[in-house]
Design an enzyme around this catalytic site. Structure first.
Site, PDB file in Angstrom:
ATOM      1  N   HIS A 276       5.496   3.273 -10.121  1.00 18.82           N
ATOM      2  CA  HIS A 276       6.886   2.963  -9.793  1.00 18.82           C
ATOM      3  C   HIS A 276       7.397   1.783 -10.611  1.00 18.82           C
ATOM      4  O   HIS A 276       6.647   1.105 -11.309  1.00 18.82           O
ATOM      5  CB  HIS A 276       7.019   2.671  -8.289  1.00 18.82           C
ATOM      6  CG  HIS A 276       6.217   1.495  -7.805  1.00 18.82           C
ATOM      7  ND1 HIS A 276       6.589   0.180  -8.012  1.00 18.82           N
ATOM      8  CD2 HIS A 276       5.052   1.438  -7.107  1.00 18.82           C
ATOM      9  CE1 HIS A 276       5.700  -0.629  -7.462  1.00 18.82           C
ATOM     10  NE2 HIS A 276       4.752   0.109  -6.910  1.00 18.82           N
TER      11      HIS A 276
ATOM     12  N   CYS B   6      -0.635   0.025  -6.163  1.00 17.04           N
ATOM     13  CA  CYS B   6       0.182   0.916  -6.989  1.00 17.04           C
ATOM     14  C   CYS B   6       0.214   0.435  -8.440  1.00 17.04           C
ATOM     15  O   CYS B   6      -0.243  -0.656  -8.761  1.00 17.04           O
ATOM     16  CB  CYS B   6       1.604   0.981  -6.446  1.00 17.04           C
ATOM     17  SG  CYS B   6       1.752   1.881  -4.884  1.00 17.04           S
TER      18      CYS B   6
END
Length: 238
Positions: free
Chosen positions: A125, A141
């Site tokens: 992301h 992440c």
């Protein structure tokens, strides 16, 4: 008395000047980071800007904090990224992009590409902290510059393979059918390396992994239980 007042006045002016300098440095530093995020912060120069036309896959190297996009098994483009901190590591293994979304939530930047990691929610992301790119900074992440993740988002389809490699862990528990976790990935990768497993290392101890473990145990004079214990860990040298 006059000399003393003059000295105090000069000292006050000096302190005021230093305070103004520090405030301006912080202000221009923040502005500079925001500017660089739109320009060249963490960018790697002289790379393609058009969508690849072949079969695509992604390789993320945790230790190097890089994401490589492959086109027909050849490196097409490389990006600098931020990955998980030591206490919240990025999941090593072989995954796929399983969903894509816009503006997924606060702190996730402008694009989200979710991975099918079975023990948590992980994805690739964007970020509202561009200065963290190139660092061990996330909760697991993979962070990219918004500019970069917007490009990658448009290029890679759902189903794109994503291999995450880098930091190795230790297997510190017994593993059996239906176990999940990063330690299962480690066992699967070792079995693949030795030629006993021909599916992806997905962190799920399923029937195929059980059969691969049994085959390894039989070949090494161990009871074919299909489970991983301390003795098998030693044989696998992991």
């Amino acid at each position: 008395m006059i000399n003393l007042l003059s000295l105090k006045l000069k000292r006050s002016r000096l302190l005021f000047s230093m305070a103004v300098f520090l405030i301006m440095s912080v202000l221009f530093g923040v502005i500079g980071f925001e500017y660089m995020d739109e320009k060249e912060l963490a960018a790697i120069e002289n790379q393609p800007t058009t969508k690849p036309q072949g079969a695509q896959s992604i390789v993320i190297n945790v230790s190097k904090r890089t994401l490589e996009l492959y086109n027909d098994e050849q490196v097409y483009k490389k990006y600098r990224v931020a990955v998980g901190k030591s206490e919240t590591p990025t999941p090593i293994g072989e995954w796929n992009v399983v969903w894509k979304d816009y503006n997924w939530g606060t702190g996730f930047g402008t694009r989200w590409m979710g991975l099918n990691v079975p023990w948590g929610i992980y994805g690739i992301h964007g970020t509202n902290k561009p200065w963290s790119i190139g660092q061990f900074a996330s909760h697991g992440c993979i962070r990219m510059r918004n500019k970069d993740v917007e490009e990658l988002f448009e290029w890679v389809p759902i189903g794109t393979p994503v291999r995450i490699e880098g930091r190795k862990i230790k297997v510190q528990r017994n593993l059996k059918y239906q176990s999940t976790g990063a330690d299962v990935v480690l066992v699967q990768m070792k079995l693949k390396e030795l030629g006993y497993l021909n599916t992806r290392a997905d962190g799920i101890y399923g029937k195929v992994t059980v059969e691969a473990v049994k085959a390894f145990q039989t070949a090494n004079g161990l009871e074919a239980t299909g489970s991983v214990d301390k003795e098998l860990i030693g044989k696998l040298d992991i």
